[in-house]
Design an enzyme around this catalytic site. Structure first.
Site, PDB file in Angstrom:
ATOM      1  N   GLY A   1      14.280  78.302 -29.819  1.00 38.88           N
ATOM      2  CA  GLY A   1      13.260  77.738 -28.912  1.00 38.88           C
ATOM      3  C   GLY A   1      14.134  76.933 -27.683  1.00 38.88           C
ATOM      4  O   GLY A   1      13.565  77.148 -26.525  1.00 38.88           O
TER       5      GLY A   1
ATOM      6  N   ASN B   1       4.037  70.611 -31.592  1.00 42.32           N
ATOM      7  CA  ASN B   1       4.904  70.516 -32.634  1.00 42.32           C
ATOM      8  C   ASN B   1       4.256  69.400 -33.646  1.00 42.32           C
ATOM      9  O   ASN B   1       4.369  69.379 -34.857  1.00 42.32           O
ATOM     10  CB  ASN B   1       6.279  70.523 -32.545  1.00 42.32           C
ATOM     11  CG  ASN B   1       6.661  69.758 -31.360  1.00 42.32           C
ATOM     12  OD1 ASN B   1       6.047  69.761 -30.323  1.00 42.32           O
ATOM     13  ND2 ASN B   1       7.544  68.754 -31.605  1.00 42.32           N
TER      14      ASN B   1
ATOM     15  N   HIS C   1      13.396  80.583 -36.956  1.00 43.70           N
ATOM     16  CA  HIS C   1      13.429  79.687 -38.032  1.00 43.70           C
ATOM     17  C   HIS C   1      11.799  79.017 -38.173  1.00 43.70           C
ATOM     18  O   HIS C   1      11.756  78.183 -39.093  1.00 43.70           O
ATOM     19  CB  HIS C   1      14.312  78.675 -37.925  1.00 43.70           C
ATOM     20  CG  HIS C   1      14.263  77.759 -36.655  1.00 43.70           C
ATOM     21  ND1 HIS C   1      14.104  76.377 -37.278  1.00 43.70           N
ATOM     22  CD2 HIS C   1      14.260  77.694 -35.464  1.00 43.70           C
ATOM     23  CE1 HIS C   1      14.109  75.842 -36.065  1.00 43.70           C
ATOM     24  NE2 HIS C   1      14.184  76.403 -35.153  1.00 43.70           N
TER      25      HIS C   1
ATOM     26  N   THR D   1      27.604  88.775 -27.239  1.00 46.92           N
ATOM     27  CA  THR D   1      27.310  89.605 -28.402  1.00 46.92           C
ATOM     28  C   THR D   1      26.098  89.106 -29.186  1.00 46.92           C
ATOM     29  O   THR D   1      25.783  87.845 -29.313  1.00 46.92           O
ATOM     30  CB  THR D   1      28.559  89.603 -29.205  1.00 46.92           C
ATOM     31  OG1 THR D   1      29.619  89.953 -28.391  1.00 46.92           O
ATOM     32  CG2 THR D   1      28.189  90.658 -30.290  1.00 46.92           C
TER      33      THR D   1
ATOM     34  N   CYS E   1      14.443  58.710 -33.831  1.00 44.40           N
ATOM     35  CA  CYS E   1      15.367  57.500 -33.795  1.00 44.40           C
ATOM     36  C   CYS E   1      16.614  57.710 -32.739  1.00 44.40           C
ATOM     37  O   CYS E   1      17.200  58.570 -32.638  1.00 44.40           O
ATOM     38  CB  CYS E   1      16.011  57.572 -35.298  1.00 44.40           C
ATOM     39  SG  CYS E   1      16.751  55.969 -35.485  1.00 44.40           S
TER      40      CYS E   1
HETATM   41  C1  LIG Z   1       7.236  73.211 -29.709  1.00 41.08           C
HETATM   42  C2  LIG Z   1       8.913  73.391 -29.721  1.00 41.08           C
HETATM   43  N1  LIG Z   1       9.394  74.007 -28.670  1.00 41.08           N
HETATM   44  C3  LIG Z   1      10.890  74.121 -28.901  1.00 41.08           C
HETATM   45  C4  LIG Z   1      11.512  73.672 -30.104  1.00 41.08           C
HETATM   46  C5  LIG Z   1      13.059  73.889 -30.215  1.00 41.08           C
HETATM   47  O1  LIG Z   1      13.248  75.187 -30.862  1.00 41.08           O
HETATM   48  P1  LIG Z   1      14.971  75.386 -31.498  1.00 41.08           P
HETATM   49  O2  LIG Z   1      14.758  74.268 -32.746  1.00 41.08           O
HETATM   50  O3  LIG Z   1      14.703  76.784 -31.987  1.00 41.08           O
HETATM   51  O4  LIG Z   1      15.653  75.391 -30.282  1.00 41.08           O
HETATM   52  C6  LIG Z   1      10.826  73.349 -31.167  1.00 41.08           C
HETATM   53  C7  LIG Z   1      11.358  72.903 -32.446  1.00 41.08           C
HETATM   54  O5  LIG Z   1      11.022  72.075 -33.204  1.00 41.08           O
HETATM   55  C8  LIG Z   1       9.434  73.025 -30.988  1.00 41.08           C
HETATM   56  O6  LIG Z   1       8.795  72.803 -31.911  1.00 41.08           O
END
Ligand SMILES: Cc1ncc(COP(=O)(O)O)c(C=O)c1O
Length: 385
Positions: free
Chosen positions: A71, A147, A197, A233, A322
């Protein structure tokens, strides 16, 4: 002790079918997908099959999928790949740090950034978005699902605004993918980030959807991988696992899996609200993904709660980060209007496909007692009683 995992927004366990799909990619068809011999061809075929599943998950063409390391890279590629000094971008105060800190860096490089706020339920304010538009605006980047709270953002409305103003629209759908249906055409976005993931695939692999015709500068230079949009790769086993996770996620969504998950989430919330005086769900009135619940327990410190639950074999999380030894209240919860104490007293429970009704009951059996003990030890809480 049998452990129970309610931190699926941090990462999810691999589904056994995903692991099984990955094994041959590690042991047998291990070739470099750019090689022309048989192992290379087998690897290429596996990557392209995975691309089909990932494209189908978001309603895209295969050629519009760029595999990434997750992400964070997808968000960085979208923002740094499009913007140049003098451009203006609109994002929100509730984005993940992968977007927010990219925007901070872009500001240092001469890009202007407007940060729009959200309402009490954690939904971004479209009136602020419209008011932030300028002639120099090139891009809007607003996430699909938050999130911390799970709040679904009005991405289709934002897509319409972007189209009307002839702007690019990027949405970080990392927390939406695999939980709700995604269709890039309906959203009207030009770029969309996902990560394997968070949907029971492997860590360290993701994808950026890039609408055909969107000119993106790469972050990495090297080989011509991913149609010259992402050199390096391919992470073969990761991509194969991602493809399998996407295929399974689609089946799960199509067969109404989300409704069952939402029922578990609702039971969790109602059970806690009924048993713990003063507990409140953050963003309860917003449309939300089915797996996330963020609850404030006045008088506790979130970290203490997470540690106490951990000792009881249950993994949950706070939204707080933190940094340099101090616990910063979550930027998302404070943007929603919670004060620092409320934000620090908030806990995120996030479900995955592996969680069962029994596990929710197990959680409900311990939360009231843990909150009670933490409140007894809290001078701030004692003062309120
Ligand atoms: C909304 C959101 N964007 C981006 C990310 C980052 O993804 P990654 O941990 O695969 O780099 C997260 C991971 O918690 C996320 O919740």
């Amino acid at each position: 002790m049998r452990r129970t995992y309610f931190d699926n927004n941090a990462t999810t366990p691999l589904l056994p079918e995903v692991f099984a799909a990955m094994q041959p990619a590690l042991l047998e068809s291990f070739g470099n997908a750019s090689s022309i011999h048989q192992q290379g061809q087998a690897a290429r075929a596996a990557v392209e099959q995975a691309r089909e599943h990932v494209a189908a998950l978001v309603g895209a063409r295969e050629s519009e999928i760029v595999f990434t390391s997750g992400g964070t890279e997808g968000d960085n590629l979208a923002l740094f790949g499009l913007l140049a000094p003098g451009d203006h971008v609109i994002t929100s105060t509730i984005e993940h740090h992968a977007v927010l800190y990219s925007c901070k860096r872009l500001e240092e490089l001469g890009v202007e950034v407007s940060y729009i706020g959200c309402d009490r339920n954690g939904t971004v304010r479209l009136d602020e978005l419209r008011a932030a538009l300028r002639p120099q605006t090139r891009l809007i980047s607003v996430m699909m699902a938050n999130n911390e709270t799970g709040a679904l953002q009005p991405v289709e409305e934002i897509g319409a605004i972007a189209r009307e103003a002839d702007l690019w629209f990027h949405t970080d759908a990392v927390q939406a993918a695999g939980k709700v249906a995604i269709d890039v055409e309906r959203i009207g976005c030009d770029l969309l980030t996902i990560a394997a993931h968070k949907m029971h695939g492997p860590q360290g692999v993701g994808a950026l959807y890039v609408r055909r015709g969107t000119l993106l500068r790469p972050l990495f230079y090297g080989g011509r991988h991913e149609r010259s949009r992402r050199a390096g790769t391919e992470n073969l086993a990761g991509i194969v696992g991602f493809g399998k996770a996407a295929e399974l996620a689609m089946e799960w969504i199509d067969s109404g899996g989300a409704a069952g998950m939402a029922r578990l989430r609702d039971r969790l919330e109602q059970g806690i609200i009924a048993a713990v005086p003063g507990a409140r769900v953050n963003g309860a009135a917003a449309p939300r993904v089915p797996n996330t619940s963020n609850i404030v327990f006045d008088g506790i410190e979130g970290e203490g709660f997470v540690i106490a639950m951990d000792l009881k074999g249950i993994s949950v999380s706070t939204g707080a980060a933190c940094s340099s030894g101090a616990v910063e209240p979550s930027h998302v919860l404070t943007a929603m209007g919670l004060n620092g104490d409320e934000a620090r007293a908030s806990i995120r429970f996030s479900l995955g496909k592996q969680n069962t009704a029994e596990e929710v009951e197990q959680l409900l059996a311990v939360v009231p007692e843990v909150v009670h003990k933490l409140r007894e030890m809290s001078p701030a809480w004692a003062g309120k009683q």
